[in-house]
Design a protein around this motif. Structure first.
Motif, PDB file in Angstrom:
ATOM      1  N   ARG A 144       0.812  -1.227   0.000  1.00  5.79           N
ATOM      2  CA  ARG A 144       0.000   0.000   0.000  1.00  5.79           C
ATOM      3  C   ARG A 144       0.842   1.272   0.000  1.00  5.79           C
ATOM      4  N   ALA A 145       2.148   1.119  -0.056  1.00  6.54           N
ATOM      5  CA  ALA A 145       3.029   2.294   0.023  1.00  6.54           C
ATOM      6  C   ALA A 145       2.840   3.226  -1.166  1.00  6.54           C
ATOM      7  N   ALA A 146       2.824   2.664  -2.380  1.00  6.67           N
ATOM      8  CA  ALA A 146       2.703   3.509  -3.570  1.00  6.67           C
ATOM      9  C   ALA A 146       1.388   4.274  -3.572  1.00  6.67           C
ATOM     10  N   GLY A 147       0.314   3.599  -3.204  1.00  8.10           N
ATOM     11  CA  GLY A 147      -0.990   4.268  -3.148  1.00  8.10           C
ATOM     12  C   GLY A 147      -1.025   5.364  -2.101  1.00  8.10           C
ATOM     13  N   ALA A 148      -0.388   5.130  -0.952  1.00  5.22           N
ATOM     14  CA  ALA A 148      -0.361   6.133   0.109  1.00  5.22           C
ATOM     15  C   ALA A 148       0.418   7.371  -0.328  1.00  5.22           C
ATOM     16  N   VAL A 149       1.573   7.160  -0.965  1.00  2.00           N
ATOM     17  CA  VAL A 149       2.372   8.281  -1.445  1.00  2.00           C
ATOM     18  C   VAL A 149       1.610   9.073  -2.497  1.00  2.00           C
ATOM     19  N   ALA A 150       1.006   8.357  -3.449  1.00  2.00           N
ATOM     20  CA  ALA A 150       0.265   9.030  -4.517  1.00  2.00           C
ATOM     21  C   ALA A 150      -0.917   9.822  -3.966  1.00  2.00           C
ATOM     22  N   SER A 151      -1.640   9.242  -3.028  1.00  2.00           N
ATOM     23  CA  SER A 151      -2.814   9.925  -2.461  1.00  2.00           C
ATOM     24  C   SER A 151      -2.414  11.166  -1.687  1.00  2.00           C
ATOM     25  N   THR A 152      -1.370  11.062  -0.887  1.00  2.00           N
ATOM     26  CA  THR A 152      -0.920  12.213  -0.105  1.00  2.00           C
ATOM     27  C   THR A 152      -0.388  13.318  -1.012  1.00  2.00           C
ATOM     28  N   ALA A 153       0.403  12.949  -2.011  1.00  2.00           N
ATOM     29  CA  ALA A 153       0.941  13.943  -2.934  1.00  2.00           C
ATOM     30  C   ALA A 153      -0.170  14.622  -3.729  1.00  2.00           C
ATOM     31  N   ALA A 154      -1.154  13.830  -4.172  1.00  2.00           N
ATOM     32  CA  ALA A 154      -2.274  14.405  -4.923  1.00  2.00           C
ATOM     33  C   ALA A 154      -3.097  15.341  -4.048  1.00  2.00           C
ATOM     34  N   GLY A 155      -3.372  14.911  -2.822  1.00  2.00           N
ATOM     35  CA  GLY A 155      -4.128  15.763  -1.911  1.00  2.00           C
ATOM     36  C   GLY A 155      -3.394  17.050  -1.592  1.00  2.00           C
ATOM     37  N   GLY A 156      -2.069  16.946  -1.394  1.00  2.00           N
ATOM     38  CA  GLY A 156      -1.288  18.148  -1.128  1.00  2.00           C
ATOM     39  C   GLY A 156      -1.277  19.100  -2.303  1.00  2.00           C
ATOM     40  N   THR A 157      -1.249  18.550  -3.506  1.00  2.00           N
ATOM     41  CA  THR A 157      -1.267  19.399  -4.702  1.00  2.00           C
ATOM     42  C   THR A 157      -2.598  20.124  -4.840  1.00  2.00           C
ATOM     43  N   ILE A 158      -3.702  19.417  -4.566  1.00  2.00           N
ATOM     44  CA  ILE A 158      -5.019  20.050  -4.624  1.00  2.00           C
ATOM     45  C   ILE A 158      -5.112  21.163  -3.580  1.00  2.00           C
ATOM     46  N   ALA A 159      -4.618  20.876  -2.366  1.00  2.00           N
ATOM     47  CA  ALA A 159      -4.653  21.891  -1.303  1.00  2.00           C
ATOM     48  C   ALA A 159      -3.824  23.111  -1.701  1.00  2.00           C
ATOM     49  N   ALA A 160      -2.632  22.858  -2.277  1.00  2.00           N
ATOM     50  CA  ALA A 160      -1.774  23.966  -2.689  1.00  2.00           C
ATOM     51  C   ALA A 160      -2.415  24.783  -3.798  1.00  2.00           C
ATOM     52  N   THR A 161      -3.159  24.115  -4.671  1.00  2.00           N
ATOM     53  CA  THR A 161      -3.820  24.817  -5.767  1.00  2.00           C
ATOM     54  C   THR A 161      -4.823  25.840  -5.252  1.00  2.00           C
ATOM     55  N   GLY A 162      -5.375  25.598  -4.075  1.00  2.00           N
ATOM     56  CA  GLY A 162      -6.307  26.556  -3.499  1.00  2.00           C
ATOM     57  C   GLY A 162      -5.696  27.931  -3.296  1.00  2.00           C
ATOM     58  N   ALA A 163      -4.356  27.981  -3.156  1.00  2.00           N
ATOM     59  CA  ALA A 163      -3.691  29.273  -2.979  1.00  2.00           C
ATOM     60  C   ALA A 163      -3.872  30.167  -4.191  1.00  2.00           C
ATOM     61  N   ALA A 164      -4.181  29.569  -5.336  1.00  2.00           N
ATOM     62  CA  ALA A 164      -4.365  30.368  -6.548  1.00  2.00           C
ATOM     63  C   ALA A 164      -5.570  31.301  -6.431  1.00  2.00           C
TER      64      ALA A 164
END
Length: 244
Positions: A106-126
């Motif tokens: 489950r490591a790859a899925g966990a990394v991908a999910s966290t990175a994707a969620g962080g990117t979406i959160a960061a996009t909110g700064a726009a």
């Protein structure tokens, strides 16, 4: 969580962005920060990440860091340092698997999910970057209002095709109407961002329909806030190309 409740969260979140955007950048920053924190609290549960608190911490801190780069930016382009925050989020997502490893397989899925969620959160700064762009302040209000109305239209009937059509009609209608109302933006700019806002809502609804319904309140909140944060970057581009 049923679709009506989820899109109600979308509508409320978008309304918060619209209201705080009308009040000014300082309030807009607070409104977006609240959305980021709520999103980060539920995204790991929505994507079923094993170590949810660690993942939520990476997403939340990364999103607030991205927002801080926009707040502290003295001149345009305000998003030039946001890429650093996204890079930190990706590296932190990988590093957490070293210090807090996920179960085998489950490591790859966990990394991908966290990175994707962080990117979406960061996009909110726009959203804040758009709000600080000269001439685009009212575009933020129009875009957020279009998201809210599109979300309402997306659950008015029991037919997905009809709902999608209504979402686009209300989103584009709201954007165009506010484009005529506001002096700082042309009507066609409102039409474009209204269509983009409606598309974000419709796409999120379709993704949610193909997944099991969120059983957790926090997961449902994250699902509802996702289209609001994600559309921020497109609003910023719209501000730069059509208004600012």
């Amino acid at each position: 969580m049923n679709p009506t409740t989820r899109v109600s969260i979308t509508a409320v979140s978008a309304a918060i962005v619209a209201a705080t955007g009308f009040l000014g950048p300082r309030w807009l920053g607070l409104g977006v920060a609240a959305c980021i924190v709520l999103f980060a609290s539920g995204w790991p549960e929505l994507t079923r990440v094993p170590h949810r608190r660690v993942s939520a911490g990476v997403i939340g801190i990364g999103g607030i860091l991205a927002l801080a780069t926009v707040v502290l930016g003295e001149n345009e382009p305000y998003l030039r340092y946001m890429v650093i925050a996204i890079a930190i989020i990706v590296v932190a997502s990988l590093a957490t698997e070293i210090f807090v490893p996920s179960p085998a397989g489950r490591a790859a899925g966990a990394v991908a999910s966290t990175a994707a969620g962080g990117t979406i959160a960061a996009t909110g700064a726009a959203w804040l970057a758009a709000g600080r762009t000269v001439g685009a302040e009212e575009l933020v209000v129009a875009s957020a209002a279009a998201v809210a109305l599109a979300a309402v239209g997306s659950v008015l009937t029991h037919h997905s095709t009809v709902n999608a059509t209504l979402a686009f009609v209300l989103g584009i209608g709201a954007g165009t109407g506010l484009g005529y109302l506001f002096d700082s933006m042309p009507w066609y700019a409102g039409t474009v961002v209204g269509g983009v806002a409606a598309a974000s809502v419709v796409l999120m609804n379709e993704l949610a329909r193909r997944e099991p319904p969120a059983t957790s309140l926090w997961a449902g909140i994250a699902s509802g806030i996702t289209p609001v944060l994600a559309v921020g970057a497109l609003v910023y581009l719209g501000g730069k190309l059509l208004v600012g």
